[in-house]
Design an enzyme around this catalytic site. Structure first.
Site, PDB file in Angstrom:
ATOM      1  N   ARG A  17      98.348  12.816  64.180  1.00 56.44           N
ATOM      2  CA  ARG A  17      98.577  11.558  64.895  1.00 56.44           C
ATOM      3  C   ARG A  17      99.239  11.854  66.226  1.00 56.44           C
ATOM      4  NH1 ARG A  17     101.339   7.354  62.070  1.00 56.44           N
ATOM      5  NH2 ARG A  17     100.203   7.996  60.188  1.00 56.44           N
ATOM      6  N   VAL A  23      94.301  10.383  63.193  1.00 54.45           N
ATOM      7  CA  VAL A  23      93.046  10.970  62.738  1.00 54.45           C
ATOM      8  C   VAL A  23      93.143  11.261  61.246  1.00 54.45           C
ATOM      9  CG1 VAL A  23      91.360  12.811  63.059  1.00 54.45           C
ATOM     10  CG2 VAL A  23      92.727  12.025  65.001  1.00 54.45           C
ATOM     11  N   ASP A 132      91.296  14.604  79.550  1.00 54.66           N
ATOM     12  CA  ASP A 132      92.452  14.906  78.701  1.00 54.66           C
ATOM     13  C   ASP A 132      92.260  16.253  78.015  1.00 54.66           C
ATOM     14  OD1 ASP A 132      94.941  14.482  77.558  1.00 54.66           O
ATOM     15  OD2 ASP A 132      94.133  13.386  75.839  1.00 54.66           O
TER      16      ASP A 132
END
Length: 450
Positions: A17, A23, A132
């Site tokens: 997380r 996830v 990202d």
């Protein structure tokens, strides 16, 4: 959430997380496979316009079909209104975990970064910027294959990005480009910068820009230069130092324009690229106990077997043809059947074999990036000699290779065929590993043939 079923996905565990969501590992009950479900924070899809934008961008990201990009299967919404992304699940560790274990060798660093660059290049060709790229968003599988995660949160090229509270963690900001930190319009150069930061960190064990507070960190990214890599690691080759410095140029116009240029310079450098599909995996003692070396390296052994096989095929070719015709050889995408996990070998073998053959016995391999680029984004294994003949002729190649990898039960069958570009089949060769534990003996048999 553990044990809950969302659509036809049963959640079996939490994988991680962070600021961009949680996830979970889940089982796809419809297709009987494990997947990863990422639930997004409500603020990312707070209204209908934001949700529509997210779905549009996720759809664009899902079109990326590359061995170094995590596959996006679906986007959905749970009964309680939570938006989620369904992604492929991969065994392995994040690149962040590898960095935490210690500084990497130059060879290991380059071999993982070139894979990431290849994946980003596929996105850049479609106008998609990840924005990202960081070690926590890279998974390295037990076979050494790098997978880029979170393309579902990418932005289309040319989008202006604002630094939000969601973005503003030191772990994320450390990999931001100067233009990203300023909130300027971004392009593929942003991903190049982030990848340059990762390469610097892999080589030195330190980030090029570090600070205790975010504003100090962003100031450094915008106004300061990192400590010279050559001062921290004098043994790093000069050409690799120059590549890192160019990737970390603050002016995006002076940086590599995209990841494809970055990857090309890495491949042309003095550090040998082990392969396009795998890198040496550094495992902790506990990991070594749980993974058989032969099984973990199974795919790599298959690749070595195919390399040996192709050399045997080439050496058996008709020596009566002119050297000019025989000297240029094009390796076509391999067909892979019987195991979806081996699908990356379709394009991986093009790169690996082309570079292995290039310069051997006066042979010159057709540039794999050029060949795959000619095929476009929907690359698949080529079976038809006529199609391969046309493609090879376009590169002035005198020969081409068609190959296949077939998993039948536990056995792996390897085939390679050498053709002249007039369509004449010169020779064929085949070998079979009965199971993964016999792959090494299969390599021994092929070595005797060579």
């Amino acid at each position: 959430m553990i044990g809950k079923t969302v659509s036809h996905y049963t959640i079996t565990g939490e994988l991680g997380r962070g600021g961009m969501g949680v996830v979970y590992r889940a089982h796809d009950d419809r297709l009987d496979r494990d997947v990863a479900l990422k639930f997004l924070p409500p603020n990312l899809t707070a209204d209908s316009v934001a949700k529509e934008r997210f779905i549009r961008e996720a759809r664009a990201a899902s079109s990326l079909d590359h061995q170094n990009i995590c596959t996006i299967f679906d986007v959905g919404e749970s009964d309680d209104g939570q938006t989620y992304i369904v992604m492929a699940y991969y065994e392995g560790q994040t690149l962040k975990s590898r960095i935490d274990e210690g500084q990497q060798s130059a060879e290991a660093a380059v071999n993982v970064v070139v894979q990431i660059a290849d994946g980003l290049a596929a996105a850049h060709r479609k106008g998609i910027v990840h924005r990202d790229v960081k070690p926590g968003n890279i998974i390295v599988t037990p076979e050494g294959v790098a997978k880029i995660l979170d393309f579902g949160l990418a932005k289309l090229s040319g989008t202006k990005v604002e630094l939000t509270a969601q973005d503003s963690t030191l772990g994320t900001a450390a990999y931001m480009s100067p233009e990203q930190a300023r909130g300027d319009e971004i392009g593929s150069g942003t991903d190049v910068w982030s990848l340059g930061v990762i390469l610097y960190e892999l080589l030195t064990g330190k980030r090029p820009f570090a600070a205790e507070y975010e504003q100090a960190l962003l100031y450094g990214i915008l106004n300061e230069n990192p400590a010279p890599l050559s001062d921290l690691q004098p043994d790093v080759p000069e050409d690799l130092v120059a590549i890192v410095e160019r990737a970390l140029t603050k002016d995006p116009d002076q940086r590599y324009a995209n990841a494809e240029e970055f990857a090309a310079d890495l491949r042309a450098g003095s550090i040998a690229i082990a392969s396009a599909v795998g890198i040496p995996v550094q495992r902790s003692a506990s990991t070594r106990k749980s993974i058989s070396p032969i099984v973990a390296g199974g795919s790599a052994v298959v690749i070595l077997a195919l390399v040996a096989l192709v050399f045997w095929v080439v050496q058996q070719g008709d020596s009566g043809a002119s050297e000019v015709e025989k000297s240029v050889i094009a390796v076509m995408p391999f067909t892979v059947q019987g195991d979806e996990e081996l699908k990356y070998l379709e394009t991986g073998m093009v790169d690996l074999l082309s570079r292995k053959l290039d310069g051997a016995a006066s042979l010159r391999g057709v540039d794999p990036n050029a060949l795959l680029g000619r095929l476009g984004d929907n690359v698949r294994g080529i079976r038809d000699p006529g199609e391969a003949q046309t493609l090879a002729t376009g590169f002035n190649a005198g020969q081409f290779i068609l190959g296949s990898v077939t998993k039948i039960g536990s056995a792996i069958q390897l085939n390679a065929s050498l053709y002249d570009t007039d369509g004449t089949l010169q020779t064929e060769a085949e070998t079979t590993a009965e199971n993964e534990s016999q792959l090494m003996s299969s390599i021994d048999r092929l070595a005797q043939l060579v």
